[in-house]
Every structure is written in structure tokens, then in C-alpha cells.
Design an enzyme around this catalytic site. Structure first.
Site, PDB file in Angstrom:
ATOM      1  N   LYS A 209       0.888  -1.170   0.000  1.00  0.00           N
ATOM      2  CA  LYS A 209       0.000   0.000   0.000  1.00  0.00           C
ATOM      3  C   LYS A 209       0.922   1.216   0.000  1.00  0.00           C
ATOM      4  O   LYS A 209       1.408   1.674   1.037  1.00  0.00           O
ATOM      5  CB  LYS A 209      -0.877  -0.012   1.257  1.00  0.00           C
ATOM      6  CG  LYS A 209      -2.173   0.774   1.162  1.00  0.00           C
ATOM      7  CD  LYS A 209      -2.018   2.262   0.938  1.00  0.00           C
ATOM      8  CE  LYS A 209      -1.675   3.074   2.169  1.00  0.00           C
ATOM      9  NZ  LYS A 209      -1.419   4.506   1.842  1.00  0.00           N
ATOM     10  N   GLU A 212      -0.341   7.559  -0.784  1.00  0.00           N
ATOM     11  CA  GLU A 212      -1.321   8.084  -1.743  1.00  0.00           C
ATOM     12  C   GLU A 212      -0.849   9.398  -2.363  1.00  0.00           C
ATOM     13  O   GLU A 212      -1.453   9.897  -3.293  1.00  0.00           O
ATOM     14  CB  GLU A 212      -2.682   8.270  -1.056  1.00  0.00           C
ATOM     15  CG  GLU A 212      -2.738   9.327   0.046  1.00  0.00           C
ATOM     16  CD  GLU A 212      -2.262   8.803   1.413  1.00  0.00           C
ATOM     17  OE1 GLU A 212      -1.466   7.841   1.447  1.00  0.00           O
ATOM     18  OE2 GLU A 212      -2.675   9.392   2.424  1.00  0.00           O
ATOM     19  N   SER A 262       5.061   8.468   9.896  1.00  0.00           N
ATOM     20  CA  SER A 262       5.225   9.303  11.083  1.00  0.00           C
ATOM     21  C   SER A 262       5.079   8.452  12.347  1.00  0.00           C
ATOM     22  O   SER A 262       4.447   7.392  12.328  1.00  0.00           O
ATOM     23  CB  SER A 262       4.176  10.415  11.058  1.00  0.00           C
ATOM     24  OG  SER A 262       2.902   9.836  10.900  1.00  0.00           O
ATOM     25  N   CYS A 317      13.925  11.181   6.868  1.00  0.00           N
ATOM     26  CA  CYS A 317      13.940  10.795   8.284  1.00  0.00           C
ATOM     27  C   CYS A 317      15.355  10.846   8.833  1.00  0.00           C
ATOM     28  O   CYS A 317      15.549  10.802  10.033  1.00  0.00           O
ATOM     29  CB  CYS A 317      13.357   9.399   8.459  1.00  0.00           C
ATOM     30  SG  CYS A 317      14.420   8.120   7.806  1.00  0.00           S
ATOM     31  N   GLU A 418       9.102  16.996  14.838  1.00  0.00           N
ATOM     32  CA  GLU A 418       9.638  16.731  13.502  1.00  0.00           C
ATOM     33  C   GLU A 418       8.936  17.682  12.541  1.00  0.00           C
ATOM     34  O   GLU A 418       7.718  17.588  12.364  1.00  0.00           O
ATOM     35  CB  GLU A 418       9.363  15.280  13.092  1.00  0.00           C
ATOM     36  CG  GLU A 418       9.897  14.970  11.710  1.00  0.00           C
ATOM     37  CD  GLU A 418       9.587  13.557  11.267  1.00  0.00           C
ATOM     38  OE1 GLU A 418       8.426  13.121  11.392  1.00  0.00           O
ATOM     39  OE2 GLU A 418      10.507  12.888  10.756  1.00  0.00           O
TER      40      GLU A 418
HETATM   41  P1  NAD Z   1       2.349   9.186   7.270  1.00  0.00           P
HETATM   42  O1  NAD Z   1       2.485   8.582   8.611  1.00  0.00           O
HETATM   43  O2  NAD Z   1       1.390  10.306   7.098  1.00  0.00           O
HETATM   44  O3  NAD Z   1       1.893   8.070   6.196  1.00  0.00           O
HETATM   45  C1  NAD Z   1       2.618   6.877   6.021  1.00  0.00           C
HETATM   46  C2  NAD Z   1       1.681   5.807   5.472  1.00  0.00           C
HETATM   47  O4  NAD Z   1       0.662   5.541   6.427  1.00  0.00           O
HETATM   48  C3  NAD Z   1       0.965   6.210   4.186  1.00  0.00           C
HETATM   49  O5  NAD Z   1       0.894   5.085   3.340  1.00  0.00           O
HETATM   50  C4  NAD Z   1      -0.423   6.642   4.674  1.00  0.00           C
HETATM   51  O6  NAD Z   1      -1.431   6.398   3.712  1.00  0.00           O
HETATM   52  C5  NAD Z   1      -0.633   5.772   5.893  1.00  0.00           C
HETATM   53  N1  NAD Z   1      -1.407   6.425   6.949  1.00  0.00           N
HETATM   54  C6  NAD Z   1      -1.442   7.754   7.239  1.00  0.00           C
HETATM   55  N2  NAD Z   1      -2.229   7.974   8.327  1.00  0.00           N
HETATM   56  C7  NAD Z   1      -2.689   6.766   8.721  1.00  0.00           C
HETATM   57  C8  NAD Z   1      -3.557   6.336   9.781  1.00  0.00           C
HETATM   58  N3  NAD Z   1      -4.082   7.198  10.637  1.00  0.00           N
HETATM   59  N4  NAD Z   1      -3.810   5.014   9.882  1.00  0.00           N
HETATM   60  C9  NAD Z   1      -3.264   4.133   9.023  1.00  0.00           C
HETATM   61  N5  NAD Z   1      -2.454   4.481   8.001  1.00  0.00           N
HETATM   62  C10 NAD Z   1      -2.162   5.780   7.846  1.00  0.00           C
HETATM   63  O7  NAD Z   1       3.819   9.606   6.797  1.00  0.00           O
HETATM   64  P2  NAD Z   1       4.237  10.456   5.506  1.00  0.00           P
HETATM   65  O8  NAD Z   1       3.855  11.882   5.729  1.00  0.00           O
HETATM   66  O9  NAD Z   1       3.819   9.770   4.267  1.00  0.00           O
HETATM   67  O10 NAD Z   1       5.842  10.317   5.579  1.00  0.00           O
HETATM   68  C11 NAD Z   1       6.643  11.127   6.375  1.00  0.00           C
HETATM   69  C12 NAD Z   1       6.960  10.478   7.701  1.00  0.00           C
HETATM   70  O11 NAD Z   1       7.614   9.221   7.509  1.00  0.00           O
HETATM   71  C13 NAD Z   1       7.932  11.309   8.546  1.00  0.00           C
HETATM   72  O12 NAD Z   1       7.503  11.277   9.873  1.00  0.00           O
HETATM   73  C14 NAD Z   1       9.252  10.582   8.386  1.00  0.00           C
HETATM   74  O13 NAD Z   1      10.178  10.754   9.428  1.00  0.00           O
HETATM   75  C15 NAD Z   1       8.786   9.164   8.320  1.00  0.00           C
HETATM   76  N6  NAD Z   1       9.813   8.325   7.716  1.00  0.00           N
HETATM   77  C16 NAD Z   1      10.538   7.511   8.535  1.00  0.00           C
HETATM   78  C17 NAD Z   1      11.561   6.730   8.011  1.00  0.00           C
HETATM   79  C18 NAD Z   1      12.369   5.838   8.901  1.00  0.00           C
HETATM   80  O14 NAD Z   1      13.182   5.091   8.396  1.00  0.00           O
HETATM   81  N7  NAD Z   1      12.183   5.891  10.203  1.00  0.00           N
HETATM   82  C19 NAD Z   1      11.836   6.778   6.637  1.00  0.00           C
HETATM   83  C20 NAD Z   1      11.062   7.622   5.831  1.00  0.00           C
HETATM   84  C21 NAD Z   1      10.058   8.388   6.382  1.00  0.00           C
END
Ligand code: NAD
Length: 517
Positions: A209, A212, A262, A317, A418
Site C-alpha cells: 500500500k 497516496e 510518522s 527521516c 519533527e
Molecule cells: P504518514 O504517517 O502520514 O503516512 C505513512 C503511510 O501511512 C501512508 O501510506 C499513509 O497512507 C498511511 N497512513 C497515514 N495515516 C494513517 C492512519 N491514521 N492510519 C493508518 N495508516 C495511515 O507519513 P508520511 O507523511 O507519508 O511520511 C513522512 C513520515 O515518515 C515522517 O515522519 C518521516 O520521518 C517518516 N519516515 C521515517 C523513516 C524511517 O526510516 N524511520 C523513513 C522515511 C520516512
């Protein structure tokens, strides 16, 4: 009704000069009747299929605001179709000899190399990062495929004769079935490849998945995987937002979940998937401190810091976020850093002379600007504010230029949260110990770096940091594919990390056989 020049066709026509493969370019992108923009399809059982639900979101080019395509919001029935396809494909794929599974990945690796430039251009259009950053991301994805090609060796077990009189013992690694990957927007090519190549190499099947916000480039990678010979049902893609995640987490046939995003969502996913009895690895957010000691080479360090904090427009990240100058290192680093931040050129990542692209969306831009507005009211000093900088001729891009604050403390939102954008916090520490104490006030534990010429100080730092990925004179502490990737504290929920040997552990169970003949 099909749009006149669908996104994939346009981009591919522009980006592909000689295509060695008879790759399909349009049949997974179609138009909904209510929109001129083409809509991506799910990939289930080796076919590009339209989801049952009718709604879709726009996917835009962050540099131009142009709608590139639409991403469908799949529902529970689409999840069920994808998981069922993966369940059906599992027995045959598991029985496929491990060397043959590896050969599919070898072929994929070759195709990814052949198409690297094309993929990089697609990625820049989808995400906004510069072409150099996009090439780097794809290279990192390829390295994971390369590492997974070693699966015949990586998957080996152990044996020991005579654990008791005439009794031998052996372990073997076996795949578990269907795994799910839920991935973020900031590395839409590489992060899915932290997961599915290892899952399928070890004999599992997979449902991805993707984010989006920028899911289109990975569609092309799935096409390449199919062309490399990955059988139907082994890798499936279901598009959607958070609403499609729930049925994936709850599906009884899903054995494990790999998540990156996140921290708030990572914690949620970890809780739900673990409660449903699944294996989970959930990688979260970060607030990374860059500690500069007075014995460092300031010019070299500044160049590294600028890349760490402003590369990918701060949307990594592993990006540095707080620069901690220890004692007399503070002033020279501050001056050099400000000079560098003043000269960063914003623009469309496809243009050669651009240092920094846009951020992913107007909402994310507003969120970042909110931190800049709030910074001074919290007591920090705004030393440089280019956050409102636009780009001539690209008025609809999601631009945020660098902003630099000083006097930031861990209690301020600027020092605590962050931000995930080009906002730098500069802080002075009185000693290395003081710098480590500052770091420990953060809830996150993803990455940190020290800059010094002292081996003793570097050793002390890595001993005390309590953070998972540590850079010594390196601004982005990114482990290679054969090492584990993931944080600690609120940056990671689970135990086995992404990449490396951990990936093989996560996607297999060790079975122990004790024999007497
Ligand atoms: P996000 O948490 O908004 O979304 C990540 C995924 O989760 C997406 O596929 C989204 O559709 C899904 N999602 C969002 N909200 C959800 C919910 N309430 N319930 C279930 N699924 C949900 O993150 P983002 O904005 O796409 O990416 C940025 C974040 O990712 C930053 O916090 C960054 O630090 C983190 N990140 C971490 C690493 C790592 O290795 N630790 C690597 C890359 C990015």
C-alpha cells in the site's frame, strides 16, 4: 473514457529514449468518467485492475501543481482480492527453488539499471526532489534488490550433530505467507524496496500500500518486476489512504506488516497489527541532532550540514534538524551555515542548476510555515527567513525556502517536533556531555551525527548517544542495504529493522528439527 495524453504516456514518451522491453505503458492507468486525469490501477494477481470503490485523489507534480494522475481509494473488497491473490500464489512461489527466485531479482536488478534515468525523471515529477536526489534514491532501492539476490546464502540455516547421543539438530528458515508494506511519501521508490524484494526472495508473497501522495513511479517498478518474471500474485499493489490500511491490518491471512511513516501512525499500526497477532516492524519519525566539536574542519562540516538539513527539502527521516555547536565551534559554524543557506537555489528538480525542490503538498507547506511563524513567539531568534521564497514561472509549486533559527531549546516546538522541511535550529552546547543531554531530551532516536577529528570524542559519543543510526563526520547516517535501518525510542516500534539480515529474519521463521535415525 481515456484522457488525451495520460501521465504515464507523457512522462514515458519524454523520458524513454530506447526501451529494450515491450513494457505496457497505459493499461494500468485509466480515466474515471468524472475526471480528465488518468487514474492508477491496483495490481492484483498479475493484472492492473480498477478498484471497487469509485473515489480518487489527485496526484500533483509538486513543482508545477499539474495534476499528474489520480490515485484510487480502494476499500476492504480490494484488500481481500489482493490478499486472496497473494494467498493463492504463496504455495507455488514458496516451492520455486530459491535460486530461481533469486534469478527473478537478478533480472529485475538489470532492468532497474537500464531504466534508472527514466525512473529518476518520473520520481522527480512525482515527488519534487532534484534529479540527483532521485538518482540516489533509486540507486539505494537497487542495492536492496542486489542484497536480496543473495538469498540462497542469507536464508541458510545451521546444523549440529550429536546434541545428544545419535541425535542431530538443524534449523531452517521458512517463509510465512502474505506480508503487507505500508509506506510514506518521502522515498516512494526506495522504501517499498526495503521490504518486498526480501519478502519475495524468501518465498513469501506481498501486498504493497504505497503513499497516496506520490504512488506513480512505483507502478513502473512493478511493471519491471513483472517483466523480470515475478509470477502473478507474488507482488500486489492496493492504492488508497488510511482507510484501506485498517482492513490490511485486520485481514486474517496477513502474517506480518512492514510500516514506515510518522511516529503517531507507526505506533498505531504497531498496536493494531500486534493485537491482531501479526509480526510488525514500524519505523517512525525523527529529530536528528548534528553535533560539531571545536576540532572539526568547519568548511567541510558546513557543506555536509547544508546537505543534511536541506537535502530533499528537509523531507528525510535522516535529515539533520538541530545543529549543536559545542563551545567555540558554534560561531564559525553559524556564520558558514547562514552563508550557505542564503545561496540555496530553489526550483524544479528537473533543472540542472537547482539545489532544492518543492515540498510534497500545499498542506505540508502550510504546516512548515506554521513552525516558522511560531518560532519567534516561542523565544527563538529567526536569523534567516527565506521560507516565503517563490520560483519565477512556477507560481503553483509548493515552495518553502530555508529558514534558520537560533536559541532553540528542546521545549520549543522548533526543537521538539519533527518539522520535515527546510527549517534549521542552531543551538550552542557547553560540552559534548551537554550536547548529548540535549539530544536525550528528544522523544526520537532515529539518527545523529558528530563532527570531530578526535577518535576519543567520537567513541564517547557513539557510546552515549543511545540512538540507532550514528554518523561520524557523515551528515546523513544512512546504512547500506546489508546493514539494518531503523531507529529507537519513538522512532521505531518493533525489534527487527528494515534491510540487512534483519529483513531475512523478519520475513522467515526459524524452524528447528531434532532427528534420531
Ligand atoms: P504518514 O504517517 O502520514 O503516512 C505513512 C503511510 O501511512 C501512508 O501510506 C499513509 O497512507 C498511511 N497512513 C497515514 N495515516 C494513517 C492512519 N491514521 N492510519 C493508518 N495508516 C495511515 O507519513 P508520511 O507523511 O507519508 O511520511 C513522512 C513520515 O515518515 C515522517 O515522519 C518521516 O520521518 C517518516 N519516515 C521515517 C523513516 C524511517 O526510516 N524511520 C523513513 C522515511 C520516512
Amino acid at each position: 473514457m481515456r484522457a488525451s495524453r495520460p501521465y504515464i504516456v507523457r512522462v514515458f514518451a519524454a523520458a524513454v529514449t530506447s526501451d529494450p522491453l515491450p513494457i505496457r505503458t497505459t493499461d494500468h492507468v485509466t480515466s474515471l468518467t468524472d475526471s480528465a486525469a488518468p487514474t492508477a490501477r491496483n495490481y492484483i494477481d498479475g493484472r492492473w485492475v480498477r478498484p471497487g470503490a469509485g473515489s480518487a485523489l489527485d496526484v500533483t507534480n509538486p513543482a508545477t501543481g499539474e495534476v499528474l494522475g489520480r490515485v484510487p481509494l480502494s476499500g476492504a473488497s480490494d484488500v481481500d482480492a489482493a490478499v486472496s491473490a497473494a494467498v493463492r500464489a504463496f504455495p507455488g512461489w514458496r516451492e520455486t527453488p530459491v535460486v530461481e527466485r533469486a534469478r527473478v531479482l537478478f533480472r529485475l536488478r538489470g532492468l532497474l539499471e537500464d531504466h534508472l534515468e527514466e525512473l529518476a525523471r518520473l520520481l522527480t515529477r512525482d515527488h519534487g526532489k532534484t534529479l540527483g536526489e532521485a538518482r540516489g534514491e533509486i540507486r539505494r532501492g537497487i542495492e536492496n534488490v542486489e542484497h536480496a539476490c543473495g538469498v540462497p546464502s542469507l536464508m541458510m540455516g545451521e546444523t549440529l550433530e550429536d546434541i545428544a547421543a545419535g541425535i542431530d539438530c538443524e534449523t531452517m528458515r521458512q517463509p510465512l505467507g502474505v506480508f503487507v508494506g505500508i509506506t510514506p511519501y518521502n522515498f516512494p521508490v526506495m522504501i517499498p524496496m526495503w521490504f518486498w524484494p526480501y519478502a519475495v526472495a524468501t518465498g513469501n508473497t506481498f501486498v504493497l500500500k504505497p503513499s497516496e501522495q506520490d504512488p506513480l513511479t512505483h507502478q513502473r517498478i512493478v511493471e519491471l518486476a513483472e517483466a523480470a518474471g515475478l509470477p502473478p500474485g507474488v507482488l500486489n499493489v492496493v492504492h488508497g489512504d488510511r482507510t484501506v490500511v485498517e482492513p490490511l491490518l485486520e485481514h486474517p491471512d496477513v502474517k506480518g506488516v512492514s510500516f514506515v511513516g510518522s511516529s503517531r501512525v507507526a505506533k498505531l499500526i504497531y498496536g493494531k497489527a500486534a493485537t491482531a497477532g501479526k509480526r510488525v516492524q514500524a519505523l517512525g519519525g525523527a529529530k536528528n541532532h548534528m553535533v560539531v566539536l571545536p576540532d572539526a574542519d568547519y568548511d567541510r562540516v558546513t557543506a555536509v550540514l547544508l546537505d543534511s538539513l536541506f537535502g530533499s527539502t528537509g523531507q528525510r527521516c535522516l535529515a539533520g534538524s538541530v545543529v549543536v555547536g559545542v563551545e567555540e565551534a558554534y560561531e564559525p559554524i553559524r556564520e558558514r551555515f547562514l552563508d550557505g543557506a542564503r545561496s540555496i537555489r530553489l526550483g524544479n528538480g528537473l533543472d540542472a542548476d537547482v539545489d532544492m525542490g518543492p515540498v510534497i503538498s500545499p498542506d505540508h507547506r502550510e504546516r512548515i510555515l506554521g513552525y516558522v511563524r511560531r518560532g519567534e513567539s516561542e523565544g527563538a531568534r529567526l536569523l534567516l527567513d527565506r521560507s516565503g521564497t517563490g520560483v519565477a514561472d512556477l507560481p503553483d509549486g509548493h515552495w518553502v525556502g530555508p529558514a534558520v533559527f537560533e536559541g532553540v531549546t528542546p521545549r520549543m516546538a522548533l526543537g521538539r517536533d519533527e518539522i520535515f522541511g527546510p527549517v534549521a535550529a542552531l543551538t550552542r552546547a557547553e560540552s559534548l556531555e551537554d550536547a548529548v543531554r540535549l539530544m536525550h531530551e528528544s522523544e526520537y532516536g532515529n539518527a545523529t551525527s558528530i563532527f570531530t577529528t578526535s577518535g576519543k570524542a567520537a567513541r564517547e559519543f557513539r557510546y552515549r548517544a543511545g540512538i540507532s543510526m550514528i554518523g561520524v563526520n557523515v551528515g546523513v547516517a544512512a546504512p547500506m542495504a546489508f546493514f539494518p535501518f531503523g531507529g529507537s525510542r519513538n522512532s521505531f516500534f518493533g525489534d527487527l529493522k528494515a534491510q540487512g539480515r534483519d529483513a531475512i529474519e523478519f520475513y522467515t521463521d526459524r524452524r528447528v528439527v531434532i532427528s534420531r535415525w
